[in-house]
Design a protein around this motif. Sequence first.
Motif, PDB file in Angstrom:
ATOM      1  N   ILE A  45      43.143  12.343 -44.946  1.00 47.45           N
ATOM      2  CA  ILE A  45      41.838  12.188 -45.588  1.00 47.45           C
ATOM      3  C   ILE A  45      41.932  12.163 -47.112  1.00 47.45           C
ATOM      4  N   TRP A  53      37.993   9.512 -44.965  1.00 54.55           N
ATOM      5  CA  TRP A  53      37.609  10.065 -43.664  1.00 54.55           C
ATOM      6  C   TRP A  53      37.744   9.049 -42.537  1.00 54.55           C
ATOM      7  N   GLY A 101      44.191  17.216 -35.121  1.00 50.93           N
ATOM      8  CA  GLY A 101      43.206  16.587 -35.992  1.00 50.93           C
ATOM      9  C   GLY A 101      43.141  17.259 -37.349  1.00 50.93           C
ATOM     10  N   SER A 157      44.330  15.377 -40.607  1.00 47.35           N
ATOM     11  CA  SER A 157      43.296  15.143 -41.615  1.00 47.35           C
ATOM     12  C   SER A 157      43.658  15.747 -42.957  1.00 47.35           C
ATOM     13  N   PHE A 177      36.448  18.048 -39.079  1.00 49.70           N
ATOM     14  CA  PHE A 177      37.443  17.896 -40.136  1.00 49.70           C
ATOM     15  C   PHE A 177      37.044  16.874 -41.197  1.00 49.70           C
ATOM     16  N   ILE A 178      36.265  15.859 -40.802  1.00 48.12           N
ATOM     17  CA  ILE A 178      35.878  14.860 -41.792  1.00 48.12           C
ATOM     18  C   ILE A 178      34.577  15.212 -42.495  1.00 48.12           C
ATOM     19  N   ALA A 182      37.084  15.672 -34.511  1.00 51.25           N
ATOM     20  CA  ALA A 182      37.167  14.831 -35.703  1.00 51.25           C
ATOM     21  C   ALA A 182      36.042  15.106 -36.696  1.00 51.25           C
ATOM     22  N   GLU A 220      42.413  21.368 -48.420  1.00 52.27           N
ATOM     23  CA  GLU A 220      43.626  21.446 -47.610  1.00 52.27           C
ATOM     24  C   GLU A 220      43.730  22.788 -46.895  1.00 52.27           C
ATOM     25  N   ALA A 235      41.115  22.904 -44.002  1.00 53.74           N
ATOM     26  CA  ALA A 235      41.539  22.104 -42.839  1.00 53.74           C
ATOM     27  C   ALA A 235      42.677  22.793 -42.100  1.00 53.74           C
ATOM     28  N   SER A 249      40.165   7.249 -41.719  1.00 54.03           N
ATOM     29  CA  SER A 249      41.503   7.180 -41.135  1.00 54.03           C
ATOM     30  C   SER A 249      41.637   8.001 -39.863  1.00 54.03           C
ATOM     31  N   LEU A 250      41.002   9.161 -39.813  1.00 53.48           N
ATOM     32  CA  LEU A 250      41.109  10.008 -38.621  1.00 53.48           C
ATOM     33  C   LEU A 250      40.417   9.354 -37.423  1.00 53.48           C
TER      34      LEU A 250
END
Length: 448
Positions: A177, A182, A169, A173, A50-51, A47, A298, A301, A184-185
Amino acid sequence: MNQPQSAVGNCLDVQTFINAQPISRYQWRVVILCFLIVFLDGLDTAAMGFIAPALSQDWGIDRASLGPVMSAALIGMVFGALGSGPLADRFGRKVVLVGAVVLFGAFSLASAYSTNVEQLLVLRFLTGLGLGAGMPNATTLLSEYTPERKKSLLVTSMFCGFNLGMAGGGFISAKLIPAFGWHSLLLIGGVLPLILAVVLLFWLPESARYLVVRNRGTDKVRKTLAPIDPVTVAQASSFSVPEQKTVKARNVFAVIFSGTYSTGTLLLWLTYFMGLVIVYLLTSWLPTLMRDSGASMEQAAFIGALFQFGGVLSAVAVGWAMDRFNPHKVIGIFYLLAGVFAYAVGQSLGNITLLATLVLVAGMCVNGAQSAMPSLAARFYPTQGRATGVSWMLGIGRFGAILGAWMGATLLGLGWNFEQVLTALVIPAALATTAVVIKGMVSHADAT
């Protein structure tokens, strides 16, 4: 069904009994539940990678400041893995697994409400305690329910849930996101494990091999094994496991560091350590490296998720090959190819399609090899020390994950570019290849 020869004198050898049966729906339930545990483990573990871009922008901090947060969960995973193995060998696989899932679910949920780096660092460390305990004990429990002819295939297939969770993830994300932030993940990574923990309480059985070794009673063993073949189990007056007569040490550390196992233990640690240097440097920093190179959030990720998704594609093939060929050589080849393709990724920045393809293949190689390592360790150790042997390999290996995440922050801070960082990964790939091949040679020498 005819009673297998393992029930001579009405004493049923648990592993021989499992080997003699077709895989039952009961065992498939164990496979699915363990898969879900490591899937959510992977989702929470990845996580932060990605955030990180969104978090850095939201809080107005530079990427180097996120280095400690990136490593916090990994440090927690070290302690979680090292502590959970001996606990599982003493108190049982199931109780430790349920506790681990509750732990990482609750603290991931709390992490979503962090307001500063210090809070997030502490909560990610606590999340890591549960994450570190989940994977090795899921591996151990599943390995003790699988027949030898399918053990590597099923365990690596289960373990690819970790890669799928990490890839998931990234895919999640990329959609959530930009729309919800961020937080939400982390919310998803908290709620889903808490739901799963309730399911595990009712549907996940304890290991029959563990119950035999710890003398938990014939009736408990019979009840646990009966769904596989009730007729054969009902005819048994007692149960045994094959290593009861050959492994006498009661202390789990005396088991994994005995003369037969000590060298193999150290080589397993080195192999897994080096593999995680590669995995976590890329997992933690590939999206950021992509962003620095001009990719959109995008795209970054999505390509980061492809690296993890590659392990999903290859894990089943690696497990299948391990059940048919020398497993050490199979894993060694995949680590070697991981180094080759990591270098190739670093040379392909100008072509986004080629870059995505090479990232996928590199992920297939290194994550496929990593997915196979818990199966290799589970087959290596006896029941008395299996949870400890597997969890300590994963726990010591986590120092490689910490090093990989730290290396990414350090090398970026020194001004290294995308190509230079990827080229450096050839070194841990070569060391992992060498260590696992030597482990195979040592194990063969012990066997002969």
